[in-house]
Design a protein around this motif. Structure first.
Motif, mmCIF file in Angstrom:
data_model
loop_
_atom_site.group_PDB
_atom_site.id
_atom_site.type_symbol
_atom_site.label_atom_id
_atom_site.label_comp_id
_atom_site.label_asym_id
_atom_site.label_seq_id
_atom_site.Cartn_x
_atom_site.Cartn_y
_atom_site.Cartn_z
ATOM 1 N N LYS A 149 -8.376 27.466 -66.116
ATOM 2 C CA LYS A 149 -9.186 28.233 -65.285
ATOM 3 C C LYS A 149 -8.123 28.899 -64.203
ATOM 4 C CE LYS A 149 -13.029 26.100 -63.733
ATOM 5 N NZ LYS A 149 -13.871 24.985 -63.376
ATOM 6 N N GLY A 157 -13.224 24.766 -58.582
ATOM 7 C CA GLY A 157 -14.806 24.690 -58.295
ATOM 8 C C GLY A 157 -15.727 25.595 -58.883
ATOM 9 N N LEU A 215 -22.700 24.215 -60.484
ATOM 10 C CA LEU A 215 -22.259 24.084 -61.928
ATOM 11 C C LEU A 215 -20.681 23.659 -61.731
ATOM 12 C CD1 LEU A 215 -23.535 27.172 -64.001
ATOM 13 C CD2 LEU A 215 -24.321 24.588 -64.141
HETATM 14 MG MG MG Z 1 -16.512 22.230 -61.523
#
Ligand code: MG
Ligand code: CTP
Length: 215
Positions: A149, A157, A215
């Protein structure tokens, strides 16, 4: 394998429970120093980010082991004190103690060779080891997910659909495979089930105020 779909769903779901708990518990018990020590990668972004903490990693791993041990203990107890429930037939109980998978695993064969086979005769210890290994692998998968990510420019986050929900499942299943060589059907049914449960758990966490992101 001539197992019914319901049986596969039930078996695999009980099997991955330590993984689910191991992955959820850092949200509640995590915090403190981040695993990457606050360091940055060559792209100028954090290696993992503040969402991956040392405490979250170990509490999740240990909790996974505890859940695995509890499940094994509970099934042992149920099988001795209660009439066997409809889907908990003898085969399932054996599988819950991981016996029929266990003996074909490379860890069992290795332990047998060095005369430590007795280690596997205690079902609670076996459940604990299984849960611990699975949750540990799952949390490694979670770290790999954050690494990907950050490299993709997604901030800590923020969601990355599929990676967030399934990275920990895949790595957890790979890590536990040497101990419990699970059936391919298990991962095939757990991909959609774990995906949905992960999203449902996060929405629950969001609406109850446990976490800031849905999420
Ligand atoms: Mg997360
Ligand atoms: N957490 C932790 N240690 C870990 C994993 C998770 O402390 N090894 C805690 C953090 O508080 C994190 C929360 O659990 O914010 C939710 O986990 P997750 O959604 O995996 O992390 P994100 O904050 O979304 O970070 P990322 O974008 O890197 O996934």
């Amino acid at each position: 394998m001539a197992e019914s779909l319901i049986q596969v769903i039930l078996d695999s779901t009980i099997f991955v429970l330590p993984l689910w708990f191991g992955n959820a518990i850092p949200t509640l018990l995590g915090g403190g120093p981040p695993i990457d020590g606050g360091r940055y990668w060559s792209d100028g972004k954090r290696i993992l980010g503040d969402g991956k903490t040392i405490r979250g990693f170990w509490t999740g791993t240990i909790f996974g082991g505890v859940v695995g041990g509890l499940i094994a203990g509970l099934i042992t107890l149920l099988s001795t004190v209660l009439p066997v429930p409809i889907y908990l037939d003898d085969n399932l109980i054996l599988r819950l103690f991981y016996q029929d998978f266990l003996e074909s695993g490379i860890l069992f064969q290795f332990f047998s060779r060095i005369n430590l086979r007795g280690f596997f005769s205690n079902s609670i210890l076996l459940g604990f080891s299984t849960g611990l290994l699975m949750a540990f692998g799952g949390l490694i998968g979670d770290l790999i997910g954050s690494f990907i990510k950050r490299r993709s420019g997604i901030e800590r986050g923020h969601p990355f659909i599929f990676l967030d929900q399934l990275g920990f499942l895949v790595l957890g299943m790979i890590f536990v495979y040497p101990l419990i060589p699970w059936d391919i059907e298990w991962i095939l049914v757990q991909v959609p089930i774990t995906f949905v449960v992960h999203i449902a758990a996060n929405l629950f966490g969001y609406f109850t105020g446990i976490q800031d992101e849905p999420l």
